[in-house]
Motif scaffolding. Structure first.
Motif, PDB file in Angstrom:
ATOM      1  N   PRO A 102       0.822  -1.217   0.000  1.00 17.47           N
ATOM      2  CA  PRO A 102       0.000   0.000   0.000  1.00 17.47           C
ATOM      3  C   PRO A 102       0.857   1.269   0.000  1.00 17.47           C
ATOM      4  CG  PRO A 102      -0.748  -1.537   1.686  1.00 17.47           C
ATOM      5  CD  PRO A 102       0.560  -2.057   1.163  1.00 17.47           C
ATOM      6  N   PRO A 103       0.563   2.211  -0.878  1.00 16.78           N
ATOM      7  CA  PRO A 103       1.288   3.481  -0.909  1.00 16.78           C
ATOM      8  C   PRO A 103       0.671   4.459   0.092  1.00 16.78           C
ATOM      9  CG  PRO A 103      -0.224   3.362  -2.757  1.00 16.78           C
ATOM     10  CD  PRO A 103      -0.353   2.076  -1.999  1.00 16.78           C
ATOM     11  N   PHE A 104       1.088   4.381   1.330  1.00 13.16           N
ATOM     12  CA  PHE A 104       0.457   5.173   2.380  1.00 13.16           C
ATOM     13  C   PHE A 104       0.660   6.676   2.190  1.00 13.16           C
ATOM     14  CE2 PHE A 104       0.946   1.017   4.545  1.00 13.16           C
ATOM     15  CZ  PHE A 104      -0.396   0.789   4.789  1.00 13.16           C
ATOM     16  N   HIS A 105       1.722   7.072   1.489  1.00 19.20           N
ATOM     17  CA  HIS A 105       1.937   8.506   1.266  1.00 19.20           C
ATOM     18  C   HIS A 105       0.818   9.124   0.417  1.00 19.20           C
ATOM     19  CE1 HIS A 105       3.639   6.856  -2.453  1.00 19.20           C
ATOM     20  NE2 HIS A 105       3.364   8.030  -2.985  1.00 19.20           N
ATOM     21  N   ALA A 106       0.070   8.275  -0.320  1.00 18.18           N
ATOM     22  CA  ALA A 106      -1.060   8.766  -1.113  1.00 18.18           C
ATOM     23  C   ALA A 106      -2.290   9.024  -0.241  1.00 18.18           C
ATOM     24  CB  ALA A 106      -1.405   7.772  -2.216  1.00 18.18           C
TER      25      ALA A 106
ATOM     26  N   ALA B 250      -8.041   6.756   1.844  1.00 20.19           N
ATOM     27  CA  ALA B 250      -9.066   6.847   2.886  1.00 20.19           C
ATOM     28  C   ALA B 250      -9.872   5.564   3.007  1.00 20.19           C
ATOM     29  CB  ALA B 250     -10.001   8.021   2.594  1.00 20.19           C
ATOM     30  N   THR B 251      -9.887   4.763   1.936  1.00 17.56           N
ATOM     31  CA  THR B 251     -10.678   3.534   1.929  1.00 17.56           C
ATOM     32  C   THR B 251      -9.843   2.401   1.332  1.00 17.56           C
ATOM     33  OG1 THR B 251     -11.555   3.886  -0.295  1.00 17.56           O
ATOM     34  CG2 THR B 251     -12.810   4.861   1.544  1.00 17.56           C
ATOM     35  N   ILE B 252     -10.308   1.181   1.507  1.00 14.88           N
ATOM     36  CA  ILE B 252      -9.645   0.039   0.882  1.00 14.88           C
ATOM     37  C   ILE B 252      -9.703   0.166  -0.637  1.00 14.88           C
ATOM     38  CG2 ILE B 252     -11.647  -1.503   0.915  1.00 14.88           C
ATOM     39  CD1 ILE B 252      -8.108  -2.662   1.678  1.00 14.88           C
ATOM     40  N   GLU B 253     -10.780   0.741  -1.159  1.00  9.59           N
ATOM     41  CA  GLU B 253     -10.903   0.945  -2.606  1.00  9.59           C
ATOM     42  C   GLU B 253      -9.835   1.902  -3.121  1.00  9.59           C
ATOM     43  OE1 GLU B 253     -13.528   1.080  -0.456  1.00  9.59           O
ATOM     44  OE2 GLU B 253     -14.536  -0.767  -1.076  1.00  9.59           O
ATOM     45  N   ASP B 254      -9.536   2.958  -2.346  1.00  4.99           N
ATOM     46  CA  ASP B 254      -8.467   3.895  -2.720  1.00  4.99           C
ATOM     47  C   ASP B 254      -7.128   3.162  -2.804  1.00  4.99           C
ATOM     48  OD1 ASP B 254     -10.259   6.022  -2.658  1.00  4.99           O
ATOM     49  OD2 ASP B 254      -9.563   6.780  -0.711  1.00  4.99           O
ATOM     50  N   MET B 255      -6.877   2.296  -1.817  1.00  2.66           N
ATOM     51  CA  MET B 255      -5.629   1.556  -1.772  1.00  2.66           C
ATOM     52  C   MET B 255      -5.514   0.603  -2.965  1.00  2.66           C
ATOM     53  SD  MET B 255      -3.993  -0.325   1.578  1.00  2.66           S
ATOM     54  CE  MET B 255      -4.974   0.701   2.627  1.00  2.66           C
ATOM     55  N   ILE B 256      -6.585  -0.093  -3.273  1.00  3.66           N
ATOM     56  CA  ILE B 256      -6.595  -1.024  -4.403  1.00  3.66           C
ATOM     57  C   ILE B 256      -6.373  -0.277  -5.709  1.00  3.66           C
ATOM     58  CG2 ILE B 256      -8.108  -2.573  -5.730  1.00  3.66           C
ATOM     59  CD1 ILE B 256      -9.330  -3.328  -2.919  1.00  3.66           C
TER      60      ILE B 256
ATOM     61  N   ILE C 263      -2.661   0.737  -5.958  1.00  7.25           N
ATOM     62  CA  ILE C 263      -1.782  -0.400  -6.240  1.00  7.25           C
ATOM     63  C   ILE C 263      -1.908  -0.808  -7.704  1.00  7.25           C
ATOM     64  CG2 ILE C 263      -1.363  -2.852  -5.770  1.00  7.25           C
ATOM     65  CD1 ILE C 263      -2.160  -2.193  -2.803  1.00  7.25           C
ATOM     66  N   ALA C 264      -3.132  -0.922  -8.209  1.00  5.11           N
ATOM     67  CA  ALA C 264      -3.336  -1.290  -9.617  1.00  5.11           C
ATOM     68  C   ALA C 264      -2.723  -0.242 -10.548  1.00  5.11           C
ATOM     69  CB  ALA C 264      -4.827  -1.462  -9.903  1.00  5.11           C
ATOM     70  N   ALA C 265      -2.891   1.026 -10.208  1.00  3.74           N
ATOM     71  CA  ALA C 265      -2.318   2.097 -11.043  1.00  3.74           C
ATOM     72  C   ALA C 265      -0.804   1.995 -11.095  1.00  3.74           C
ATOM     73  CB  ALA C 265      -2.748   3.464 -10.510  1.00  3.74           C
ATOM     74  N   ARG C 266      -0.182   1.649  -9.984  1.00  3.56           N
ATOM     75  CA  ARG C 266       1.275   1.499  -9.968  1.00  3.56           C
ATOM     76  C   ARG C 266       1.708   0.317 -10.838  1.00  3.56           C
ATOM     77  NH1 ARG C 266       0.695   5.098  -6.522  1.00  3.56           N
ATOM     78  NH2 ARG C 266       2.136   6.036  -5.095  1.00  3.56           N
ATOM     79  N   LEU C 267       0.988  -0.780 -10.761  1.00  5.17           N
ATOM     80  CA  LEU C 267       1.327  -1.935 -11.603  1.00  5.17           C
ATOM     81  C   LEU C 267       1.253  -1.556 -13.078  1.00  5.17           C
ATOM     82  CD1 LEU C 267      -0.646  -4.731  -9.715  1.00  5.17           C
ATOM     83  CD2 LEU C 267       1.823  -4.269  -9.594  1.00  5.17           C
TER      84      LEU C 267
ATOM     85  N   THR D 234      -1.810   8.593  -7.729  1.00  5.34           N
ATOM     86  CA  THR D 234      -1.468   9.804  -6.981  1.00  5.34           C
ATOM     87  C   THR D 234       0.036   9.998  -7.104  1.00  5.34           C
ATOM     88  OG1 THR D 234      -3.263   9.342  -5.433  1.00  5.34           O
ATOM     89  CG2 THR D 234      -1.599  10.925  -4.721  1.00  5.34           C
ATOM     90  N   ARG D 235       0.435  11.182  -7.560  1.00  2.00           N
ATOM     91  CA  ARG D 235       1.857  11.445  -7.826  1.00  2.00           C
ATOM     92  C   ARG D 235       2.434  12.448  -6.826  1.00  2.00           C
ATOM     93  NH1 ARG D 235       2.975   9.299 -12.855  1.00  2.00           N
ATOM     94  NH2 ARG D 235       1.128   8.798 -14.072  1.00  2.00           N
ATOM     95  N   TRP D 236       3.574  12.094  -6.273  1.00  2.00           N
ATOM     96  CA  TRP D 236       4.277  12.955  -5.346  1.00  2.00           C
ATOM     97  C   TRP D 236       4.740  14.204  -6.092  1.00  2.00           C
ATOM     98  CZ3 TRP D 236       4.775  12.537  -0.200  1.00  2.00           C
ATOM     99  CH2 TRP D 236       5.669  13.420   0.430  1.00  2.00           C
ATOM    100  N   GLY D 237       4.526  15.364  -5.510  1.00  2.00           N
ATOM    101  CA  GLY D 237       4.939  16.609  -6.137  1.00  2.00           C
ATOM    102  C   GLY D 237       3.896  17.199  -7.060  1.00  2.00           C
ATOM    103  N   GLU D 238       2.921  16.385  -7.456  1.00  2.00           N
ATOM    104  CA  GLU D 238       1.826  16.872  -8.301  1.00  2.00           C
ATOM    105  C   GLU D 238       0.532  16.858  -7.492  1.00  2.00           C
ATOM    106  OE1 GLU D 238       1.672  14.736 -12.030  1.00  2.00           O
ATOM    107  OE2 GLU D 238       3.851  14.691 -12.123  1.00  2.00           O
ATOM    108  N   ASP D 239       0.188  15.669  -7.009  1.00  2.00           N
ATOM    109  CA  ASP D 239      -1.021  15.510  -6.215  1.00  2.00           C
ATOM    110  C   ASP D 239      -0.743  15.643  -4.725  1.00  2.00           C
ATOM    111  OD1 ASP D 239      -2.517  14.835  -8.575  1.00  2.00           O
ATOM    112  OD2 ASP D 239      -1.666  12.841  -8.459  1.00  2.00           O
ATOM    113  N   ILE D 240       0.497  15.321  -4.345  1.00  2.00           N
ATOM    114  CA  ILE D 240       0.897  15.364  -2.929  1.00  2.00           C
ATOM    115  C   ILE D 240       2.065  16.329  -2.814  1.00  2.00           C
ATOM    116  CG2 ILE D 240       1.826  14.067  -0.983  1.00  2.00           C
ATOM    117  CD1 ILE D 240       0.693  11.540  -2.287  1.00  2.00           C
ATOM    118  N   VAL D 241       1.962  17.286  -1.911  1.00  2.00           N
ATOM    119  CA  VAL D 241       3.050  18.207  -1.664  1.00  2.00           C
ATOM    120  C   VAL D 241       3.669  17.833  -0.328  1.00  2.00           C
ATOM    121  CG1 VAL D 241       3.666  20.628  -1.356  1.00  2.00           C
ATOM    122  CG2 VAL D 241       1.825  19.991  -2.933  1.00  2.00           C
ATOM    123  N   GLY D 242       5.019  17.731  -0.309  1.00  2.00           N
ATOM    124  CA  GLY D 242       5.734  17.270   0.876  1.00  2.00           C
ATOM    125  C   GLY D 242       5.635  18.105   2.080  1.00  2.00           C
TER     126      GLY D 242
END
Length: 192
Positions: free
Chosen positions: A151-155, A158-164, A167-171, A184-192
């Motif tokens: 699971p990409p917790f940095h993303a 909020a739900t198991i569906e979000d996690m699934i 994971i599928a998007a990363r694959l 969800t992309r670091w620096g685009e969707d997530i700011v550090g």
């Protein structure tokens, strides 16, 4: 010619990851070729119910029997972008690592490796013993991407569906296909 992606599903737990991967690929300009092992059919029925196999099959352009070693995806001359094996059992992973094309899934993976195409393997087992790790190392040395569904917790799912979904998007991303908004992309969707 449409780009093609092979999706292999083995008997490991995680049928929901395979279903979401197929859903996301269905939205792309890709022709999908699906191979579901006999063990996977049992796991799919247990985890998704009796309609699980039909749901997955409906999302693929072609569904191949794991016994059909004459299917187009068994040949290197059949052009594909690569293959995603999700979820991947240790039995299938070991067979791929040792070139045992004893069913269509492992033969297609062997073809993908020998043709230097992308093979993404969502290995599902825990804990891992030395034999598992050795097989993973062999596959990685041949060019496979070993991608346990972590699971990409940095993303901040909020739900198991979000996690699934993540994971599928990363694959899909590791297989060389842009997953678009699903990732969800670091620096685009997530700011550090």
């Amino acid at each position: 010619m449409r780009r093609r992606m092979i999706v292999g599903i083995t008997g490991a737990s995680g049928a929901v990851l395979a279903l979401e991967t197929l859903r996301q690929l269905a939205d792309k300009e890709l022709e999908t070729h699906l191979v579901i092992t006999a063990g996977a059919r049992i796991t799919i029925a247990h985890e998704l119910g009796t309609s699980g196999f039909d749901q997955m099959s409906a999302l693929a352009d072609q569904v191949h029997s794991p016994r059909n070693l004459a299917a187009p995806i068994a040949s290197g001359s059949f052009r594909t972008e690569g293959m995603i094996v999700v979820p991947c059992s240790m039995r299938s992973l070991a067979a791929m690592a040792h070139g045992l094309g004893d069913n269509l899934l492992t033969r297609a993976a062997d073809v993908v490796l020998k043709e230097k195409r992308r093979l993404v393997v969502a290995a599902r087992e825990a804990p891992l013993h030395e034999g598992h790790l050795t097989a993973m190392q062999l596959l990685a040395r041949m060019g496979a991407i070993i991608a346990p569904p972590v699971p990409p917790f940095h993303a901040r799912p909020a739900t198991i569906e979000d996690m699934i979904r993540e994971i599928a998007a990363r694959l899909i991303n590791w297989a060389g296909v842009d997953p678009g908004e699903a990732l969800t992309r670091w620096g685009e969707d997530i700011v550090g």
